[in-house]
Write a protein that holds these residues in place. Structure first.
Motif, short mmCIF file in Angstrom:
data_model
loop_
_atom_site.label_atom_id
_atom_site.label_comp_id
_atom_site.label_asym_id
_atom_site.label_seq_id
_atom_site.Cartn_x
_atom_site.Cartn_y
_atom_site.Cartn_z
N SER A 1 -12.42 95.94 28.99
CA SER A 1 -13.71 95.26 28.97
C SER A 1 -14.54 95.67 27.76
CB SER A 1 -14.48 95.55 30.26
OG SER A 1 -15.76 94.96 30.24
N GLU A 2 -14.60 96.97 27.50
CA GLU A 2 -15.44 97.48 26.41
C GLU A 2 -14.86 97.13 25.03
OE1 GLU A 2 -18.33 98.59 26.68
OE2 GLU A 2 -18.44 98.89 28.84
N ILE A 3 -13.53 97.09 24.94
CA ILE A 3 -12.89 96.80 23.66
C ILE A 3 -13.28 95.42 23.15
CG2 ILE A 3 -10.64 96.21 22.65
CD1 ILE A 3 -9.54 98.71 24.06
N THR A 4 -13.39 94.46 24.07
CA THR A 4 -13.79 93.11 23.66
C THR A 4 -15.23 93.06 23.17
OG1 THR A 4 -14.41 92.54 25.94
CG2 THR A 4 -12.16 92.04 25.25
N SER A 5 -16.02 94.11 23.46
CA SER A 5 -17.42 94.16 23.03
C SER A 5 -17.61 94.91 21.72
CB SER A 5 -18.28 94.83 24.12
OG SER A 5 -18.18 94.15 25.34
N MET A 6 -16.52 95.44 21.14
CA MET A 6 -16.63 96.24 19.93
C MET A 6 -17.29 95.50 18.77
SD MET A 6 -15.60 99.39 20.36
CE MET A 6 -16.53 99.24 21.87
N LEU B 1 -17.21 108.78 25.06
CA LEU B 1 -18.02 109.12 26.23
C LEU B 1 -18.47 107.88 27.00
CD1 LEU B 1 -20.30 111.93 24.75
CD2 LEU B 1 -18.15 112.19 25.99
N CYS B 2 -18.73 106.79 26.27
CA CYS B 2 -19.26 105.58 26.90
C CYS B 2 -18.17 104.68 27.47
CB CYS B 2 -20.10 104.79 25.90
SG CYS B 2 -21.56 105.70 25.32
N ILE B 3 -16.92 104.93 27.11
CA ILE B 3 -15.79 104.20 27.68
C ILE B 3 -15.00 105.15 28.55
CG2 ILE B 3 -13.69 102.88 27.18
CD1 ILE B 3 -14.87 102.14 24.50
N VAL B 4 -14.72 104.77 29.77
CA VAL B 4 -13.91 105.60 30.68
C VAL B 4 -12.48 105.57 30.17
CG1 VAL B 4 -13.21 106.00 33.04
CG2 VAL B 4 -15.45 104.99 32.57
N VAL C 1 -7.35 97.33 16.81
CA VAL C 1 -7.75 96.33 15.82
C VAL C 1 -8.27 95.06 16.49
CG1 VAL C 1 -5.53 95.10 15.59
CG2 VAL C 1 -7.00 95.40 13.57
N SER C 2 -8.44 95.11 17.81
CA SER C 2 -8.80 93.90 18.57
C SER C 2 -10.19 93.38 18.22
CB SER C 2 -8.70 94.17 20.08
OG SER C 2 -9.58 95.22 20.46
N GLY C 3 -11.12 94.28 17.91
CA GLY C 3 -12.46 93.84 17.54
C GLY C 3 -12.46 93.01 16.27
N ILE C 4 -11.69 93.46 15.26
CA ILE C 4 -11.57 92.70 14.02
C ILE C 4 -10.84 91.39 14.29
CG2 ILE C 4 -10.63 92.71 11.69
CD1 ILE C 4 -10.93 95.72 11.66
N ALA C 5 -9.79 91.44 15.12
CA ALA C 5 -9.02 90.24 15.43
C ALA C 5 -9.89 89.19 16.11
CB ALA C 5 -7.82 90.59 16.30
N LYS D 1 -9.65 81.67 22.51
CA LYS D 1 -8.86 81.48 21.30
C LYS D 1 -7.86 82.60 21.03
CE LYS D 1 -12.04 78.45 18.83
NZ LYS D 1 -12.79 78.21 17.58
N GLY D 2 -7.63 83.47 21.96
CA GLY D 2 -6.66 84.51 21.71
C GLY D 2 -6.58 85.52 22.82
N HIS D 3 -5.58 86.40 22.70
CA HIS D 3 -5.38 87.45 23.68
C HIS D 3 -5.57 88.79 22.96
CE1 HIS D 3 -3.65 84.51 26.50
NE2 HIS D 3 -3.09 83.98 25.43
N PHE D 4 -6.64 89.49 23.31
CA PHE D 4 -6.98 90.73 22.63
C PHE D 4 -6.80 91.91 23.59
CE2 PHE D 4 -8.50 88.28 19.18
CZ PHE D 4 -9.14 87.19 19.73
N GLY D 5 -6.65 93.07 23.02
CA GLY D 5 -6.49 94.26 23.83
C GLY D 5 -5.02 94.60 24.05
N ALA D 6 -4.78 95.62 24.89
CA ALA D 6 -3.42 96.08 25.16
C ALA D 6 -2.63 95.02 25.92
CB ALA D 6 -3.46 97.38 25.96
#
Length: 444
Positions: free
Chosen positions: A28-33, A16-19, A208-212, A302-307
């Protein structure tokens, strides 16, 4: 309702909080996980629910009445002197309970990053936090202790998060021993994660981007679409896990990652952990890695996260041309052959074991006739050589289709060879592999 009973006024629900249909908002939100889950007061896990319509606060099924399990209640008399008559209940073995949520890819990240978890399970409501990491953690229901779950791995996640967060907070260089220990921990998490399912296969990297991102801080390393820069030679040698079964799946029609990353296929994978005697080949070098991340979210340094929308790996190394052949009845390649001579005859079979990543369109995995492939040597040890099996695209770039291991008796039909014969064959094949042209290629 649960948050109200806990007197917590703010509730985060990712769906609900992520469009969901906005790539920029998701990126944007995934990097905040890591911040959302690690700083939450508690994470409420609806582990028993198979979907959003089912709910998780209804009455649990009664053991023996509403389930297939048999429960016995037997009379019992206390022999301590009171001689009171009571009863004991015998339950079936319940050492492991796999919850519906344990099969979902996204839930692993939520569990790992959360400091406290209130979990509503099929038979128990469980509490997990740093203070309770063993089987005696608080739980209600039909068993006085918390049921074990290999897929959930509570001890691994909670203990792992504590160690990783401590190292991240310290912000200091890791010694080699700790670095390797954390890297093995990442590989273990990756095997657990890729064994789970996703509603959208394109979420394979975001899930798995938050853990990465957290591990990037701990390892002080650069993340390349699922792989780590400092160990790229061995990271590139991931393979499709044998636990996925012998049946190969089709390569996804929708792009979800480059062919050189485990994110490019579906199903369980395993990382390559090599003995200390094996190291990157002297001619193998990573020149550049170009990754375009979906959305406009700012990316950590230090890296490229997300899709990932596209990724290119530019490598210099020894490349040899070979032929891949398999039987019509098998999806796995039976053998790799030396290229044909000018007379049209094959020079022989390469003593190599090949593992394909998936079924792909085109001749590289067609049955019957041999197909041209290219072998890129990555690792060279005293008794083994390992590398990538590639095919060339119409644009002159290369795409990974699998991995190979050159060694004693690896090819079909060579298992019964004597040690001396096998050694001579390996030396011949290893020398041939080393005579490949030194090239700079792009793998997509």
């Amino acid at each position: 309702m649960v948050s109200e009973e806990l007197n917590i006024g703010l509730l985060w629900i990712d769906s609900l909080c992520i469009v969901q249909d906005d790539d920029d908002d998701k990126a944007s939100e995934i990097t905040s996980m890591p911040l959302i889950y690690s700083q939450a007061t508690v994470t409420i896990a609806a582990s028993r629910a198979r979907n959003v319509q089912e709910g998780f606060l209804q009455d649990r099924p009664l053991m023996g009445l509403e389930t297939a399990d048999t429960v016995f209640e037997l009379p019992f008399q206390d022999s301590s002197g009171n001689y009171e008559i009571g009863s004991v209940i015998l339950l079936p073995p319940t050492d492991e309970v796999i919850e519906p949520l344990d099969h979902r890819g996204w839930s692993m990240q939520e569990r790992f990053l959360s400091r406290r978890i209130l979990e509503y399970g099929t038979h128990q409501t469980r509490w997990t936090c740093h203070e309770y990491m063993n089987s005696n953690a608080p739980a209600d229901g039909f068993k006085s202790t918390r049921v074990y779950n290999n897929k959930r791995s509570d001890y691994l996640f909670i203990r792992g998060l504590e160690v990783v967060m401590t190292e991240a907070d310290a912000n200091r260089a890791l010694d080699p021993v700790k670095f390797e220990a954390h890297l093995r921990f990442w590989h273990h998490l990756l095997r657990v994660y890729t064994d789970r399912s996703l509603s959208l296969s394109t979420d394979r990297l975001p899930g798995v981007s938050g853990i990465a991102a957290l591990f990037a801080e701990v390892l002080q390393d650069t993340y390349y679409a699922g792989l780590w820069k400092s160990r790229l030679a061995t990271e590139l040698l991931w393979t499709r896990s044998s636990s996925s079964g012998s049946k190969l799946a089709m390569r996804p029609t929708e792009y979800q990652g480059p062919s050189w990353s485990w994110a490019g296929i579906n199903g369980s994978v395993q990382e390559m952990i090599l003995p200390k005697s094996e190291a990157a080949d002297n001619d193998f070098k990573v020149i550049d890695c170009q990754i375009h991340i979906r959305g406009r979210a700012p990316q950590p340094l230090k890296g490229h996260f997300g899709a990932v929308d596209s990724a290119k790996l530019i490598i210099s190394g020894r490349l040899q041309t070979a032929e891949l052949r398999r039987e019509t009845s098998s999806l796995e390649p039976v053998e790799i052959q030396f290229p044909r001579t000018l007379s049209g005859k094959l020079k022989g079979i390469l003593a190599a074991r090949v593992t394909l990543d998936c079924i792909q369109q085109g001749p590289a995995t067609s049955s019957g006739n041999p197909a041209e492939v290219f072998l890129l040597k990555v690792i060279a040890g005293p008794d083994n050589a390992r590398g990538l099996v590639l095919r060339r695209t119409q644009q002159g770039e290369y795409s990974r289709i699998g991995t190979f291991t050159l060694g004693f008796g690896y090819a079909a039909g060579f298992e019964s060879e004597s040690l001396d014969t096998s050694r001579k064959r390996y030396d011949r094949d290893f020398a041939w592999l080393g005579r490949g042209d030194l090239q700079t290629i792009t793998i997509i």
